[in-house]
Design an enzyme around this catalytic site. Structure first.
Site, PDB file in Angstrom:
ATOM      1  N   HIS A  18      57.995  73.135  30.850  1.00 37.71           N
ATOM      2  CA  HIS A  18      58.094  73.986  32.024  1.00 37.71           C
ATOM      3  C   HIS A  18      56.905  74.941  32.119  1.00 37.71           C
ATOM      4  O   HIS A  18      56.424  75.456  31.121  1.00 37.71           O
ATOM      5  CB  HIS A  18      59.414  74.769  32.084  1.00 37.71           C
ATOM      6  N   CYS A  62      38.140  59.611   0.522  1.00 40.81           N
ATOM      7  CA  CYS A  62      37.839  58.289   1.070  1.00 40.81           C
ATOM      8  C   CYS A  62      36.778  57.634   0.186  1.00 40.81           C
ATOM      9  O   CYS A  62      36.155  58.302  -0.642  1.00 40.81           O
ATOM     10  CB  CYS A  62      37.352  58.400   2.511  1.00 40.81           C
TER      11      CYS A  62
END
Length: 667
Positions: A581, A12
């Site tokens: 589930h 960056c």
């Protein structure tokens, strides 16, 4: 030599936060997929964990998540995805990048699943290329600004004129600090220009880039007496805007010269590098920069006048503009535009000298920018402490760490909080930053240091008021953030229309009777208009609803059962469906709960990469794990193969119709 499935490079502009956040996200995403990965980081301290030629050669695919030059040409010929670093800050986003990189190796069935936007990103858009080149210059420039600005500011501790040998508060050490700081600050524009050029044209572009930056500082020298161009005369500089223009100009001139000289014999390559490129590029770039010095100086002056005009409109207008820009993307291009503007104005302020209008405006502007950058992380700290029960443990820990990041002027720590709920978290951050900026301007705070947060408080004029302005912005933003999280939490915890009493435990049945199966899915357990930020939020909602409906006794136990199943392998299917589930002793009776999210739940690893619109959640008592569980699961899975079933469930907003459609398949 170890081999890796995936190799990556991150970087960056500042090399402080985004670089390493992306690294961590990529590593976690690869681990989830059972892949090995090595991530090279291009941070402020340089390249770490550097990739070797053999590692590059042995990798299956490459992910580049960077807003600066990371020498991506090393990966030529490898399946690769190249995006900005902000595209890889979450595990989910990083996982998608890895999947796309692997898909790029030629598997047509997988590659076809990539959407149009992703295809554009893989080719690297013109906008991202320009931004990456610009940020390469900014990342190299910032360290000069920070070092020079802080040293200059420290020299003021001996007095605002302590560098002047004719002043009563003169101090030789302070004078030396100011000299060193001034030299570092003066290198800001040449370094910016040179490394923008280097990102485009590589090493040959450094020479014309530095020259362009120097011309941007001094302008076109003119003799005051004759009015003609004169090497001994004085010019009007045109600042960092000129440095940006010069950097791009120098880089693309080198690319042009490479084409012009491409026909020369191979044995003249050395001559091109040492003589032809520097000579012709410097001459061309220098002449163009001197030629545009007049218009560029006018543009630079107009920009400064515009900002001063905003100030003349009042502290609210200027502070609102600064606060919104700084908090909009927290370290991204808009934030950097505000910060670089602040450092440029600070440079002019320090050059003009203490007591001048330019100094007062520039240091006040810098103080407002710094306040706006400090506030967002502190908002998250306030929120996770005051509203702890509304945040996950991970968010709470991150918010506490943000206290340190915020106090040292590192805004990026707030990004993970914003990405989870861009609306309304982004406006909350912008409001908090704007309040701090407005109050900073109104309190007449002056900050002669471009970075450091509260570490530079000793050199900040009206420092206590500056801290007060920041705290007010952080508290207001924090209160709003807690209010939003409270609302969001309560929405997910809302009571079902009619909670039924818990019945006495029934004997475990091997199979549910067919007569009862017709009513297996209760209408009150179908939720058709929900909005979930993530898979875990959806599963948490289902777990809590199960307790409220008397289906389960412990929401946390149910949630853990869902997550344990997801850890074994995703329950995300295709075309927007998922069949999570849970098997747990905390579940008192077998049931199905259905939730629908029209906008789609992202981050749920599905077979086709699409977000989940419908989750048909199965809740099974532990005693029925191998019987009722398998029976229902197989019938639901079979139903999902039916196009009519999928269309009805996905297209309906009637809970009764959805319950009836699913029940018909469970008989």
């Amino acid at each position: 030599m170890a081999k890796f499935d995936i190799i990556a490079a991150t970087g960056c502009p500042t090399g402080i936060a985004h670089t390493f956040m992306a690294k961590e996200a990529l590593e976690k995403a690869a681990a989830e997929r059972g892949l090995t990965i090595k991530v090279e980081t291009h941070g402020q301290v340089g390249v770490e964990n550097e990739l070797t030629k053999s590692e590059i050669a042995g990798a299956k695919a490459v992910v580049v998540a960077a807003d600066k030059d990371v020498q991506a040409e090393r990966f030529a010929g490898k399946p690769m995805v190249s995006v900005g670093v902000s595209k890889a800050l979450s595990v989910e986003a990083a996982g998608k990048l890895i999947d796309r990189a692997l898909a790029a190796k030629g598997d047509s069935t997988v590659a076809a699943a990539a959407d149009v936007e992703d295809e554009v990103e893989e080719k690297e858009s013109i906008g991202h290329v320009i931004y990456k080149n610009l940020m390469n210059g900014v990342s190299h420039m910032l360290v000069f600004v920070v070092a020079g600005g802080v040293l200059t500011a420290v020299s003021f501790l001996w007095g605002i004129t302590s560098f002047d040998s004719t002043a009563s508060d003169y101090n030789s050490f302070a004078a030396m600090l100011k000299i060193i700081g001034g030299i570092a600050m003066n290198l800001m524009v040449p370094v910016l220009s040179a490394y923008i050029a280097e990102s485009i044209g590589k090493r040959p572009a450094l020479v014309p880039g530095f020259v362009a930056g120097m011309i941007a500082i001094q302008g076109l020298p003119v003799n005051a007496e004759t009015g003609m161009i004169d090497a001994g005369g004085a010019g009007v500089g045109f600042g960092f805007l000129g440095g940006i223009v010069g950097g791009f100009l120098a880089g693309y001139v080198i690319l042009l010269l490479e084409k012009v000289f491409a026909g020369l014999p191979k044995n003249l390559d050395g001559l091109k590098a040492i003589f032809l490129y520097p000579l012709f590029s410097t001459a061309i770039v220098g002449l163009v920069m001197l030629g545009i010095s007049g218009p560029m100086a006018a543009i630079n002056t107009a920009m400064m006048d515009f900002l001063k005009g905003l100030s003349a409109s009042g502290a609210v207008v200027l502070g609102l503009a600064i606060g919104c820009m700084c908090a909009f993307d927290m370290g991204g291009p808009v934030n950097k535009a505000a910060y670089v503007t602040g450092t440029a104005m600070l440079t002019e302020a320090l050059a003009a000298g203490v007591g001048t209008d330019t100094y007062n405006f520039g240091t006040n502007f810098m103080a407002a920018v710094s306040a706006a950058c400090i506030v967002p992380p502190l908002i998250t700290t306030f929120a996770v402490v005051v509203g702890k029960k509304y945040f996950s443990q991970e968010d709470h820990d991150a918010g506490v760490v943000n206290l340190i990041l915020g106090c040292t002027h590192i805004t990026e720590g707030a990004i993970p909080f914003m990405t989870k709920n861009i609306w309304p978290v982004m406006p909350i951050m912008m409001l908090g930053s704007s309040i701090a900026s407005i109050l900073t301007i109104m309190f007449n705070v002056h900050d002669p240091a471009p970075h450091g947060g509260f570490l530079v408080l000793p050199v900040v004029e009206n420092g206590p008021l500056w801290v007060l302005a920041i705290l007010i912005g952080a508290v207001v933003g924090g209160i709003l953030f807690v209010a939003f999280k409270k609302y969001d939490f309560e929405k997910n915890q809302k009571a079902a229309p009619a909670a039924k009493p818990v019945e006495a435990p029934k004997a475990a049945a091997v199979e549910a009777p067919k007569a009862e199966a017709a009513d297996f899915v209760k209408v009150e357990n179908v939720f058709v208009a929900e909005d979930f930020a993530s898979r875990d939020e959806a599963l948490s909602f289902v777990s809590n609803q199960a307790v409220k409906a008397g289906i389960a006794s412990d929401a946390d136990a149910v949630m853990n059962a869902f997550l344990a199943r997801e850890a074994e392998g995703t329950t995300g299917m295709m075309e927007g469906f998922a069949i999570p589930h849970a098997k747990s002793d905390a579940i008192t009776e077998a049931a199905v709960i259905v939730v629908k999210d029209e906008s789609g739940v992202t981050g749920w690893d599905t077979m086709d990469g699409a977000p989940v619109n419908v989750a048909i959640a199965l809740l099974i008592p532990g005693a029925q794990a191998g019987t009722t569980h398998l029976k229902i699961l197989s019938k639901v899975a079979e139903a999902l193969m039916d196009e009519d079933f999928r269309a009805t469930v996905k297209g309906s907003t009637d809970a009764a119709e959805i319950a009836k459609t699913i029940n018909a398949r469970l008989v």
